[in-house]
Design a protein around this motif. Structure first.
Motif, mmCIF file in Angstrom:
data_model
loop_
_atom_site.group_PDB
_atom_site.id
_atom_site.type_symbol
_atom_site.label_atom_id
_atom_site.label_comp_id
_atom_site.label_asym_id
_atom_site.label_seq_id
_atom_site.Cartn_x
_atom_site.Cartn_y
_atom_site.Cartn_z
ATOM 1 N N UNK A 71 45.083 6.279 5.090
ATOM 2 C CA UNK A 71 45.280 5.835 6.468
ATOM 3 C C UNK A 71 44.421 4.596 6.686
ATOM 4 N N UNK A 72 45.041 3.423 6.864
ATOM 5 C CA UNK A 72 44.253 2.191 6.998
ATOM 6 C C UNK A 72 43.305 2.254 8.195
ATOM 7 N N UNK A 73 42.129 1.661 8.034
ATOM 8 C CA UNK A 73 41.151 1.658 9.129
ATOM 9 C C UNK A 73 40.600 0.254 9.326
ATOM 10 N N UNK A 131 53.620 -2.094 7.569
ATOM 11 C CA UNK A 131 54.405 -2.367 6.373
ATOM 12 C C UNK A 131 54.501 -1.152 5.448
ATOM 13 N N UNK A 132 53.676 -0.142 5.694
ATOM 14 C CA UNK A 132 53.686 1.052 4.851
ATOM 15 C C UNK A 132 53.119 0.814 3.467
ATOM 16 N N UNK A 170 44.637 -6.931 10.102
ATOM 17 C CA UNK A 170 45.082 -6.663 8.729
ATOM 18 C C UNK A 170 45.382 -5.188 8.515
ATOM 19 N N UNK A 171 44.551 -4.299 9.070
ATOM 20 C CA UNK A 171 44.799 -2.865 8.903
ATOM 21 C C UNK A 171 46.101 -2.459 9.586
ATOM 22 N N UNK A 172 46.395 -3.062 10.742
ATOM 23 C CA UNK A 172 47.648 -2.768 11.434
ATOM 24 C C UNK A 172 48.833 -3.257 10.612
ATOM 25 N N UNK A 173 48.702 -4.413 9.998
ATOM 26 C CA UNK A 173 49.773 -4.940 9.142
ATOM 27 C C UNK A 173 50.035 -3.993 7.974
ATOM 28 N N UNK A 190 40.146 -4.886 8.135
ATOM 29 C CA UNK A 190 39.994 -6.122 8.910
ATOM 30 C C UNK A 190 38.704 -6.832 8.541
ATOM 31 N N UNK A 191 37.613 -6.074 8.456
ATOM 32 C CA UNK A 191 36.315 -6.680 8.170
ATOM 33 C C UNK A 191 36.236 -7.155 6.729
#
Length: 222
Positions: free
Chosen positions: A120-122, A141-142, A134-137, A126-127
């Motif tokens: 699960x991206x966190x 995009x899966x 970036x985490x949302x991207x 981004x940092x």
């Protein structure tokens, strides 16, 4: 179905700019055999054990192909976007979220591992990339990568075979799982079916079953 391990990565804890939180994302490649136990690779560390590491997240696998997609989205970070940057332990070419399934058993080196859940991206992505969103991207995009539990301890090394030996849930790819669980209002029956998948991490199974129950008790329009 099999491929080879391109890289094996381990890392100690280091400060993550700009605030300096400790992270294990800064990993280095290891060429020789590395011991694999139920807790992961020898010498590998995780800072926040609530969300990273442990038996159900012992190894993180991220397909190297995804870095090209990230570089297209963040061309100013293209030089940085190389295997290992997102904190993965294992890098291969050929396996993606579309081609691996929850519960898959793989023989890698002399170890036996089982795919337990997607990553699960966190916010740390981004940092690490110094790129807001970036985490949302990655999530949208899966291109999340995934985690393994270790069923049989052993050793792994760069160049070892990475072979699928059993697939209990051929209909439940990581991509299918991700799309179903990230929907704004998922189908309750689908969530219940996914929660019963062989090999799914128990915490994820419990969470999906609870969400299915909530959806059943709160139909649209209520």
């Amino acid at each position: 179905m099999h491929t080879l391990i391109d890289h094996v990565f381990v890392g100690a804890l280091r400060p993550l700019p700009p605030e300096g939180q400790l992270t294990g994302m800064f990993k280095q490649p290891v060429e020789g055999p590395v011991a694999v136990t139920a807790e992961g690779l020898a010498g590998d560390r995780q800072a926040d054990r609530r969300y990273h590491g442990g038996a159900e997240k012992a190894l993180h696998h991220f397909p190297v192909e995804h870095y090209a997609r990230l570089a297209l989205r963040y061309p100013e970070r293209a030089a940085l976007l190389q295997a290992g940057v997102l904190g993965e332990n294992l890098s291969t070419r050929g396996w993606t979220e579309e081609s691996v399934c929850i519960g898959d058993l793989f023989r890698i080196g002399t170890a036996l591992v089982q795919l337990s859940q997607p990553r699960r991206p966190c916010w740390k992505i981004d940092h690490r990339l110094d790129s807001e969103g970036a985490s949302l991207f990655v999530a949208q995009e899966g291109i999340t990568g995934w985690y393994y539990r270790v069923r049989e301890a052993g050793t792994i090394a760069e160049g070892d075979a990475f072979e699928l030996v059993e697939r209990p849930n051929p209909e439940l790819s990581v991509a299918t799982y991700w799309r179903a669980t990230q929907a704004h209002r998922p189908d309750a029956a689908a969530l219940r079916a996914i929660s019963a998948a062989v090999g799914l991490a128990p915490a994820q199974a419990r969470r999906l079953a609870e969400r299915a129950a909530w959806l059943e008790n709160n139909p649209p329009g209520n």
